[in-house]
Design a protein around this motif. Sequence first.
Motif, PDB file in Angstrom:
ATOM      1  N   CYS A 209       7.950  -2.259 -32.914  1.00 19.66           N
ATOM      2  CA  CYS A 209       8.961  -2.600 -33.910  1.00 19.66           C
ATOM      3  C   CYS A 209       8.729  -1.888 -35.241  1.00 19.66           C
ATOM      4  N   GLY A 210       7.605  -1.216 -35.364  1.00 23.66           N
ATOM      5  CA  GLY A 210       7.339  -0.411 -36.545  1.00 23.66           C
ATOM      6  C   GLY A 210       7.625   1.066 -36.327  1.00 23.66           C
ATOM      7  N   TRP A 211       8.207   1.389 -35.189  1.00 22.91           N
ATOM      8  CA  TRP A 211       8.522   2.793 -34.885  1.00 22.91           C
ATOM      9  C   TRP A 211       9.885   3.155 -35.490  1.00 22.91           C
ATOM     10  N   TYR A 212       9.945   3.235 -36.777  1.00 24.69           N
ATOM     11  CA  TYR A 212      11.181   3.626 -37.439  1.00 24.69           C
ATOM     12  C   TYR A 212      10.845   4.212 -38.796  1.00 24.69           C
ATOM     13  N   ASP A 213      11.808   4.922 -39.355  1.00 21.82           N
ATOM     14  CA  ASP A 213      11.688   5.462 -40.699  1.00 21.82           C
ATOM     15  C   ASP A 213      12.969   5.167 -41.468  1.00 21.82           C
ATOM     16  N   LEU A 214      12.874   5.172 -42.780  1.00 25.14           N
ATOM     17  CA  LEU A 214      14.038   4.983 -43.627  1.00 25.14           C
ATOM     18  C   LEU A 214      14.527   6.335 -44.119  1.00 25.14           C
ATOM     19  N   PHE A 215      15.830   6.560 -44.023  1.00 28.26           N
ATOM     20  CA  PHE A 215      16.431   7.810 -44.461  1.00 28.26           C
ATOM     21  C   PHE A 215      17.506   7.491 -45.490  1.00 28.26           C
ATOM     22  N   MET A 216      17.575   8.334 -46.503  1.00 29.39           N
ATOM     23  CA  MET A 216      18.546   8.124 -47.572  1.00 29.39           C
ATOM     24  C   MET A 216      19.656   9.151 -47.454  1.00 29.39           C
ATOM     25  N   GLU A 217      20.880   8.676 -47.447  1.00 28.56           N
ATOM     26  CA  GLU A 217      22.035   9.561 -47.371  1.00 28.56           C
ATOM     27  C   GLU A 217      22.170  10.353 -48.666  1.00 28.56           C
ATOM     28  N   GLU A 218      22.512  11.628 -48.512  1.00 29.30           N
ATOM     29  CA  GLU A 218      22.635  12.487 -49.678  1.00 29.30           C
ATOM     30  C   GLU A 218      23.682  11.927 -50.642  1.00 29.30           C
ATOM     31  N   GLY A 219      23.299  11.847 -51.900  1.00 34.47           N
ATOM     32  CA  GLY A 219      24.197  11.325 -52.921  1.00 34.47           C
ATOM     33  C   GLY A 219      24.247   9.816 -52.985  1.00 34.47           C
ATOM     34  N   SER A 220      23.407   9.155 -52.203  1.00 37.20           N
ATOM     35  CA  SER A 220      23.401   7.699 -52.189  1.00 37.20           C
ATOM     36  C   SER A 220      21.987   7.199 -52.458  1.00 37.20           C
ATOM     37  N   GLU A 222      21.122   4.233 -51.257  1.00 35.39           N
ATOM     38  CA  GLU A 222      20.871   3.289 -50.174  1.00 35.39           C
ATOM     39  C   GLU A 222      20.186   4.002 -49.017  1.00 35.39           C
ATOM     40  N   SER A 223      19.180   3.386 -48.450  1.00 32.65           N
ATOM     41  CA  SER A 223      18.459   3.968 -47.320  1.00 32.65           C
ATOM     42  C   SER A 223      18.832   3.231 -46.039  1.00 32.65           C
ATOM     43  N   PHE A 224      18.709   3.968 -44.906  1.00 34.09           N
ATOM     44  CA  PHE A 224      19.098   3.418 -43.614  1.00 34.09           C
ATOM     45  C   PHE A 224      17.949   3.629 -42.622  1.00 34.09           C
ATOM     46  N   PRO A 225      17.646   2.621 -41.805  1.00 33.58           N
ATOM     47  CA  PRO A 225      16.564   2.771 -40.824  1.00 33.58           C
ATOM     48  C   PRO A 225      17.043   3.503 -39.572  1.00 33.58           C
ATOM     49  N   PHE A 226      16.222   4.409 -39.094  1.00 31.33           N
ATOM     50  CA  PHE A 226      16.467   5.064 -37.810  1.00 31.33           C
ATOM     51  C   PHE A 226      15.190   4.950 -36.985  1.00 31.33           C
ATOM     52  N   GLY A 227      15.370   4.649 -35.728  1.00 28.11           N
ATOM     53  CA  GLY A 227      14.241   4.484 -34.829  1.00 28.11           C
ATOM     54  C   GLY A 227      14.431   3.227 -34.007  1.00 28.11           C
ATOM     55  N   VAL A 228      13.361   2.446 -33.888  1.00 26.34           N
ATOM     56  CA  VAL A 228      13.393   1.205 -33.118  1.00 26.34           C
ATOM     57  C   VAL A 228      13.604   0.042 -34.077  1.00 26.34           C
ATOM     58  N   LEU A 229      14.628  -0.744 -33.807  1.00 26.83           N
ATOM     59  CA  LEU A 229      14.933  -1.898 -34.659  1.00 26.83           C
ATOM     60  C   LEU A 229      14.786  -3.172 -33.831  1.00 26.83           C
ATOM     61  N   CYS A 230      14.303  -4.222 -34.486  1.00 21.97           N
ATOM     62  CA  CYS A 230      14.031  -5.464 -33.777  1.00 21.97           C
ATOM     63  C   CYS A 230      14.804  -6.625 -34.390  1.00 21.97           C
ATOM     64  N   ASP A 231      14.529  -7.810 -33.892  1.00 16.20           N
ATOM     65  CA  ASP A 231      15.316  -8.973 -34.285  1.00 16.20           C
ATOM     66  C   ASP A 231      14.840  -9.549 -35.606  1.00 16.20           C
ATOM     67  N   GLY A 232      14.593  -8.720 -36.578  1.00 15.19           N
ATOM     68  CA  GLY A 232      14.141  -9.142 -37.893  1.00 15.19           C
ATOM     69  C   GLY A 232      13.325  -8.029 -38.507  1.00 15.19           C
TER      70      GLY A 232
END
Length: 753
Positions: A209-220, A222-232
Amino acid sequence: MPTNNDDDGATILDDGLSTCDDDNNFNENSRNRTLTTSADAARQTAEAKRYHWFTCSLLFISFFISALIASVRIYVFPRQEQLSRLGSGNNDTTWNDIFGNGLEEKENALRLNQTLEYLIQTNAVVNSDVTLMKDIAEADYIVSAQYGAAVWIAQYDKFRIAIPSPTTSSSHEEHQFLQRYALAVLFFATGGTETWVYKMNFLSGLHECGWYDLFMEEGSEESFPFGVLCDGEPTYETEEEKLELEEDVWNGTRTVTAVVLFPMNNMWGSLPPELHHLRYLKALYISENEMLMGEIPFQYGWLKHLEFCTLFVLCVDSLNRRNNLSGKIPHSFSYLTKLRALRLEVNRFSGDTVKGDFGFLKEMTSLEDLALDYNANITGTLPELISDLSKLKALSLSNTKIYGTLPSSLSRLTELEALFVDDCDFEGSVKVLESMPNLTHVYLEDNSFNDTIDDTFLANCTNLVHLDISNCSFSGIVPGHLFNLSQLEVLDMSLNKLDGVLPAEALSNVHEGNNLTFLSLHTNNITGSIPTSIGRLKNLTVLDLSSNQFSGAIPSEVGDLSNLDILFLGRNNFNETPVPTWIRNMTSLTELSLANSSLTGNIPTWLGELTQLMFLDLGGNELTGTIPQSLSNLAQLMVLILKSNKLEGELGLGELEKLEILLIDDNSLSGNTDDMCVHEITYFVADCGGSRNVGGIDKEIECSCCTLCCIDENVTCNDSEWLGNHEGMWETGYNRVKWEFEDGMISPYVNYN
C-alpha cells in the motif's frame, strides 16, 4: 679443610634450624614474606582486570562489527546481478565481493520452494511451467514474470512476508501474500525492471500500500497519487519515515482497491492474469503505453468489485500515444455487474456486434460510461442491448466501423449526457436525440446522416455544451435557438449543405455573457450578409465563416471580438474593400484568412504588428504594391499565402525562420530567394519556371529551393485547394492539430527543421 667444610655445612644447617627454633626470628621473617606476596598479588590482579576489560571490549566491538556487516549484507548489498534484474538499481559490485549475498541460503531455498509449492498447488499461478524455469541467479534474464515475482518475494523482498501453506494457511494470510505477489507479477510482466520511467515505489521494502508516488500537475499546486492505492491513507510523521520505514505499519490489514499507473510510463509486454488475485480491486487505470500489447486476460472478469476499468489513452494530443491491446473483450466481463466505467478506447480491440461479441454488456446494468472509440476493428450495428443500460451517461464509439442508423430505442437512455459517434458509418435520421434532454456533448461529425435541420432541431436539448455535426450531409438552415443556449461553448456545423441566412434576430438576443467560444460554419451555402449582431458573441476565440456565399461588407463589429485567436472569412462574395483596419487591434490572432475576399489596395504594414500570427492567407485577391518588410517581424509565422494577387518588387522575407509554406506564385515579384532557402521550406511555390522581361526588368524569381516553379502559360500550375480551415477536433479540446491542405499537411506542433 674437611673440618672447615663440615663446619660450614653444619653452620648452614644449624642456622636454618636455629631460625625455626627462634620465635622472634620466625615471626619477623614471616611478616616480611607476607608483605612482599600481597604487593605482587595486587599488581597481578590489576593486570588481570585490565586484560579482562580489554578482552570484553574486543569481543563487543567484534560482535558489533559482525552485526553491522550482516545488516549491510542482508539489507543493502545483495548480489548486484540479481537485484539489477529485480529492479533495485544497485550497481556497487565491490561490496558484493566483500560481503557476498547476505541472505541465508538455506532459508531462501526453503522460502522459494514453499512459494512455488503454494502457487502451483493452489493454481494461483497461471504459468504452470514455473518449476521448470532455471534459477534466476543463473539466468541472464527473467524468463517468466511469475517466476521472477516468486523469487523476489521469497528471497529479495525486505518485507519478508510469510509464505502460506497450501493446506494450513488462513485466508487472511493467503490474501496478504497473493496481493503482494500479484502486484510484483504486474511489475515484471510490463517491463518494470527495465523500462518503467516511474517505479512508484514498486518492490520497495514498504507494504504494497506504500507503492505509490505523488505527482503534481503542471500549473497546479494539487498533487495526485499514482501507483497502488488502498482503502485508506497511511500515516507518516515525516517524509523520511515514509522512505525509510520497512515494517508493515498497517499490521497486515490493508487491502488494495485501486491500481492507477502513471500514463506514458513506457510499459511493455502484456497484462498478467494474476491481477485477479486483487479480489477487492475497484479501479484499474493503465494508459498511453504503445508497447503494451496482447489481450485482456479473461480472469479480469472475476474482479467482481471492479467499478472502473480504464485501459486507454487519457489525452489525445497525439493518437500515436496509445495502448496496443487487442483481441476481443472477454465475455467474462458479464460478471462485472458493479462496473460503472469501461474505457477501452484507442486500442486494437476487435468484435462484431451482429455476431454477439458484445453480449456481455447486457449484464452491466451499473454502467455509466462506455468508451470503445478508436478501435478500428469493432464493427456491426449499434446493438439494441445498449438501450437497456439505463444508467448510461456517456457512450463513445467514435472512429469504429459501427454502421446503420441510430435506433429509436436509444430514447430510453434518458440519463445520457455525452454521445460520441463521430467518424463511423451512420446514416438516416437523428431525431431520436431530441428524446434525450440531458445531452451536453454531441459529436456526430463525419457520418452520412443526410437529415434535415429546421427550427426544431434538438430544441429539447437545452443543456448542450458541445455540438459538432460537421460533414454529415445535413441540409436545412442554421437554427437561431442554438445561439440562445446559455451553456453552449462549441457549435460546429461546417461541411454540410446548409443554406438560408444567419439568424440576425437570434444573434441580437444573445446575452453578452454567453459562453460560445467556437463557431464554425465553413463550407456551406449560407447567403446574405454577416449580421452586425455577430459582435455580441464576445467570448468567441474561433470564428470560421469561410467558403459560403456571404455578400456585402464585412461588418466592423467583428473587430469587437477581442478574444479571437482564429478568424477565417475567405472565399465569400464580399464587396471590394482594402484590408479592414479594425483587424489591427486584434493582437491575439494566430490565424487570419481573407483569401478570395475581393481585397484591394496594398498589404498594410501594420500586419507586422500581429506578432502572434502563425497562419496568414491573403491569396486570390487584387492586392497591389510590394510585400511590406514589416511581415518579417512575424517570427511565429508558419504559413504565408500571397498567391494570385498583383504584387511586385522583391521578396525579402529571409527572417521568417519558422516558415513551412510560402505561396507567392501568380504575381510580378522578382529577385532571388537565397535567404529563404536557408530554412528548407516544405512547400515553396513561386514564378520561377521561365523568364519574363517587363520594361527591361526581369520579373521572374530565382529560386533554388522551390518545390514548384510556375510559368505564366500554365494557369493551373498551383491550382490546389490551400484554404487551411480550422478543423476542430473534440479529442483535443478543439485546439488546432494541423492544417490540412490538398498537397500536404502541416502541424504547428511539429518542428520540421
